[in-house]
Design a protein around this motif. Structure first.
Motif, PDB file in Angstrom:
ATOM      1  N   VAL A 236      43.456  12.293  45.258  1.00  0.00           N
ATOM      2  CA  VAL A 236      43.390  10.826  45.229  1.00  0.00           C
ATOM      3  C   VAL A 236      42.334  10.368  44.219  1.00  0.00           C
ATOM      4  O   VAL A 236      42.562   9.446  43.436  1.00  0.00           O
ATOM      5  CB  VAL A 236      43.105  10.249  46.636  1.00  0.00           C
ATOM      6  CG1 VAL A 236      42.781   8.768  46.577  1.00  0.00           C
ATOM      7  CG2 VAL A 236      44.284  10.511  47.559  1.00  0.00           C
ATOM      8  N   VAL A 237      41.185  11.023  44.232  1.00  0.00           N
ATOM      9  CA  VAL A 237      40.128  10.656  43.279  1.00  0.00           C
ATOM     10  C   VAL A 237      40.601  10.874  41.847  1.00  0.00           C
ATOM     11  O   VAL A 237      40.361  10.037  40.969  1.00  0.00           O
ATOM     12  CB  VAL A 237      38.825  11.434  43.567  1.00  0.00           C
ATOM     13  CG1 VAL A 237      37.793  11.203  42.464  1.00  0.00           C
ATOM     14  CG2 VAL A 237      38.255  11.040  44.920  1.00  0.00           C
ATOM     15  N   MET A 238      41.300  11.967  41.598  1.00  0.00           N
ATOM     16  CA  MET A 238      41.786  12.222  40.239  1.00  0.00           C
ATOM     17  C   MET A 238      42.869  11.216  39.851  1.00  0.00           C
ATOM     18  O   MET A 238      42.975  10.820  38.686  1.00  0.00           O
ATOM     19  CB  MET A 238      42.281  13.660  40.098  1.00  0.00           C
ATOM     20  CG  MET A 238      41.183  14.704  40.306  1.00  0.00           C
ATOM     21  SD  MET A 238      39.617  14.368  39.461  1.00  0.00           S
ATOM     22  CE  MET A 238      40.089  14.586  37.786  1.00  0.00           C
ATOM     23  N   ALA A 239      43.661  10.747  40.806  1.00  0.00           N
ATOM     24  CA  ALA A 239      44.649   9.692  40.522  1.00  0.00           C
ATOM     25  C   ALA A 239      43.925   8.383  40.187  1.00  0.00           C
ATOM     26  O   ALA A 239      44.393   7.619  39.330  1.00  0.00           O
ATOM     27  CB  ALA A 239      45.594   9.513  41.710  1.00  0.00           C
ATOM     28  N   LEU A 240      42.806   8.132  40.837  1.00  0.00           N
ATOM     29  CA  LEU A 240      42.005   6.948  40.499  1.00  0.00           C
ATOM     30  C   LEU A 240      41.475   7.045  39.071  1.00  0.00           C
ATOM     31  O   LEU A 240      41.317   6.019  38.397  1.00  0.00           O
ATOM     32  CB  LEU A 240      40.853   6.784  41.486  1.00  0.00           C
ATOM     33  CG  LEU A 240      41.241   6.321  42.889  1.00  0.00           C
ATOM     34  CD1 LEU A 240      40.044   6.403  43.838  1.00  0.00           C
ATOM     35  CD2 LEU A 240      41.804   4.915  42.855  1.00  0.00           C
ATOM     36  N   THR A 241      41.194   8.266  38.610  1.00  0.00           N
ATOM     37  CA  THR A 241      40.784   8.476  37.224  1.00  0.00           C
ATOM     38  C   THR A 241      41.855   7.948  36.284  1.00  0.00           C
ATOM     39  O   THR A 241      41.558   7.243  35.321  1.00  0.00           O
ATOM     40  CB  THR A 241      40.576   9.985  36.935  1.00  0.00           C
ATOM     41  OG1 THR A 241      39.621  10.494  37.829  1.00  0.00           O
ATOM     42  CG2 THR A 241      40.134  10.223  35.521  1.00  0.00           C
ATOM     43  N   MET A 242      43.076   8.290  36.576  1.00  0.00           N
ATOM     44  CA  MET A 242      44.183   7.840  35.722  1.00  0.00           C
ATOM     45  C   MET A 242      44.330   6.321  35.796  1.00  0.00           C
ATOM     46  O   MET A 242      44.593   5.677  34.783  1.00  0.00           O
ATOM     47  CB  MET A 242      45.482   8.535  36.130  1.00  0.00           C
ATOM     48  CG  MET A 242      45.423  10.050  36.011  1.00  0.00           C
ATOM     49  SD  MET A 242      44.740  10.649  34.449  1.00  0.00           S
ATOM     50  CE  MET A 242      46.091  10.297  33.349  1.00  0.00           C
ATOM     51  N   ARG A 243      44.122   5.767  36.972  1.00  0.00           N
ATOM     52  CA  ARG A 243      44.193   4.307  37.116  1.00  0.00           C
ATOM     53  C   ARG A 243      43.103   3.638  36.289  1.00  0.00           C
ATOM     54  O   ARG A 243      43.308   2.592  35.691  1.00  0.00           O
ATOM     55  CB  ARG A 243      44.069   3.934  38.593  1.00  0.00           C
ATOM     56  CG  ARG A 243      44.099   2.469  38.850  1.00  0.00           C
ATOM     57  CD  ARG A 243      45.501   1.900  38.563  1.00  0.00           C
ATOM     58  NE  ARG A 243      45.452   0.462  38.586  1.00  0.00           N
ATOM     59  CZ  ARG A 243      45.798  -0.312  37.560  1.00  0.00           C
ATOM     60  NH1 ARG A 243      46.223   0.212  36.444  1.00  0.00           N
ATOM     61  NH2 ARG A 243      45.723  -1.605  37.657  1.00  0.00           N
ATOM     62  N   ALA A 244      41.928   4.259  36.244  1.00  0.00           N
ATOM     63  CA  ALA A 244      40.801   3.703  35.495  1.00  0.00           C
ATOM     64  C   ALA A 244      41.089   3.632  33.996  1.00  0.00           C
ATOM     65  O   ALA A 244      40.518   2.798  33.301  1.00  0.00           O
ATOM     66  CB  ALA A 244      39.541   4.518  35.759  1.00  0.00           C
ATOM     67  N   ILE A 245      41.962   4.504  33.503  1.00  0.00           N
ATOM     68  CA  ILE A 245      42.282   4.463  32.071  1.00  0.00           C
ATOM     69  C   ILE A 245      43.631   3.803  31.813  1.00  0.00           C
ATOM     70  O   ILE A 245      44.209   3.943  30.737  1.00  0.00           O
ATOM     71  CB  ILE A 245      42.220   5.873  31.432  1.00  0.00           C
ATOM     72  CG1 ILE A 245      43.219   6.829  32.073  1.00  0.00           C
ATOM     73  CG2 ILE A 245      40.814   6.426  31.494  1.00  0.00           C
ATOM     74  CD1 ILE A 245      43.352   8.159  31.356  1.00  0.00           C
ATOM     75  N   GLY A 246      44.125   3.071  32.821  1.00  0.00           N
ATOM     76  CA  GLY A 246      45.310   2.260  32.609  1.00  0.00           C
ATOM     77  C   GLY A 246      46.642   2.892  32.959  1.00  0.00           C
ATOM     78  O   GLY A 246      47.694   2.336  32.654  1.00  0.00           O
ATOM     79  N   GLN A 247      46.632   4.033  33.599  1.00  0.00           N
ATOM     80  CA  GLN A 247      47.883   4.688  33.993  1.00  0.00           C
ATOM     81  C   GLN A 247      48.271   4.248  35.403  1.00  0.00           C
ATOM     82  O   GLN A 247      47.425   3.819  36.182  1.00  0.00           O
ATOM     83  CB  GLN A 247      47.713   6.213  33.947  1.00  0.00           C
ATOM     84  CG  GLN A 247      47.361   6.754  32.582  1.00  0.00           C
ATOM     85  CD  GLN A 247      48.428   6.470  31.560  1.00  0.00           C
ATOM     86  OE1 GLN A 247      49.601   6.644  31.821  1.00  0.00           O
ATOM     87  NE2 GLN A 247      48.011   5.995  30.390  1.00  0.00           N
ATOM     88  N   PRO A 248      49.527   4.393  35.763  1.00  0.00           N
ATOM     89  CA  PRO A 248      49.944   3.992  37.118  1.00  0.00           C
ATOM     90  C   PRO A 248      49.414   4.964  38.169  1.00  0.00           C
ATOM     91  O   PRO A 248      49.640   6.172  38.099  1.00  0.00           O
ATOM     92  CB  PRO A 248      51.470   4.031  37.057  1.00  0.00           C
ATOM     93  CG  PRO A 248      51.791   4.921  35.910  1.00  0.00           C
ATOM     94  CD  PRO A 248      50.645   4.829  34.945  1.00  0.00           C
TER      95      PRO A 248
END
Length: 170
Positions: free
Chosen positions: A113-125
């Motif tokens: 989940v934290v790594m998915a938040l990383t992707m969200r932080a750079i504009g990914q879904p």
């Protein structure tokens, strides 16, 4: 708890084991012993030791495997998992090994989940990344469960020896 040379040496030795383990298992997606070692360290040595482990392991292994924006998020995820294990060790020091293994399983999912938040932080879904990574996160969760079961008795003897040393030094 104060830091001494013995504690610092033990934490750095465990970080070295985690670094070697992560690099050795790099070819197997998300099956690496880092999270389990951080959990066991935090459980017996406290949250600060686990955070130091998280930083050292992430920094050193990512020098080999590759640095990026994810490095900071790995430190945050592993540090949070270690803090949780440290708090668990302080509140419930007699948790059975299977209980700690369940914590390891849940930690693997939390890490995802934290790594998915990383992707969200750079504009990914977020949801797309999280769902796509679910098989890898499950592999991480299962490997944490297994690594904790395997390492528990070896690490327990290290930490018991450390506690005896502290009692003699006091």
């Amino acid at each position: 708890m104060r830091w001494n040379t013995y504690k610092l040496t033990l934490v750095t030795m465990l970080a070295a084991v985690a670094v070697v383990g992560r690099i050795a298992f790099a070819a197997v997606p998300n099956a690496q012993p880092v999270t389990a070692i951080i959990i066991l360290t935090g459980f017996w040595m406290g949250p600060l030791a686990a955070v130091i482990m998280a930083f050292l392991t992430t920094f050193l292994t990512n020098m080999v495997l590759g640095m990026g924006i994810w490095s900071l998020w790995q430190i945050i995820a592993w540090g949070s998992i270690g803090i949780g294990a440290g708090i668990l060790g302080k509140l419930l020091p007699k948790v059975p090994v299977w209980g700690l293994s369940i914590y390891g399983f849940m930690s693997g999912l939390f890490f995802g989940v934290v790594m998915a938040l990383t992707m969200r932080a750079i504009g990914q879904p977020f949801w797309g990344y999280l769902l796509a990574s679910l098989p890898f996160d499950l592999m991480h969760a299962v490997s944490n469960f297994v690594f904790i079961l395997v390492f528990y008795t070896v690490f327990e003897s290290l930490f018991i020896r450390y506690e005896k040393y502290l009692q003699l030094a006091s």
